[in-house]
Design an enzyme around this catalytic site. Structure first.
Site, PDB file in Angstrom:
ATOM      1  CB  CYS A  70      -1.974  14.194  24.596  1.00 32.53           C
ATOM      2  SG  CYS A  70      -2.615  14.623  22.961  1.00 32.53           S
ATOM      3  CE1 TYR A  71      -1.312   7.115  25.522  1.00 35.54           C
ATOM      4  CE2 TYR A  71      -2.906   8.692  26.358  1.00 35.54           C
ATOM      5  CZ  TYR A  71      -2.091   7.583  26.555  1.00 35.54           C
ATOM      6  OH  TYR A  71      -2.069   6.983  27.777  1.00 35.54           O
TER       7      TYR A  71
END
Length: 111
Positions: A70-71
């Site tokens: 993810c981020y």
């Protein structure tokens, strides 16, 4: 890689991922939004969304090492836990997410 006894997934650092990619095939799924994915992703990563999740699970090798990105490595933990609950046997959350990968391995970012 560390195992969290409460969860049924493991954690993997960017450096551990880089080392393993040199020697084995890993499934890398990126759960960031479409724009972020289009602007840069780990080489070979596939975009995993709510829209294609069912198809992904249906055709996936449940025993293949699967790394969720993810981020920043927060949301990927929930997604990794979900995949583990769907009988994936070797699931990892990428610690630090794509931001850490891009910082430590910029040459391995696909755009």
């Amino acid at each position: 890689m560390s195992t969290n006894s409460v969860d049924s997934f493991n954690h993997m650092s960017a450096n551990q991922l880089n080392e393993r990619l040199a020697n084995e095939a890993l499934v890398i799924v990126d759960i960031r939004d479409a724009n972020a994915f289009a602007n840069g992703r780990i080489l070979g990563a596939q975009h995993l969304t709510n829209d294609n999740l069912g198809d992904f699970i249906r055709v996936a090798d449940l025993d293949a090492p699967t790394v969720v990105c993810c981020y920043h490595g927060i949301s990927s933990q929930q997604a990794a836990q979900f995949l583990a609950s769907q009988d994936f046997s070797d699931v990892y959350s990428l610690d630090g997410g794509f931001e850490m990968w891009q910082t430590t391995h910029p040459e391995k970012v696909e755009r």
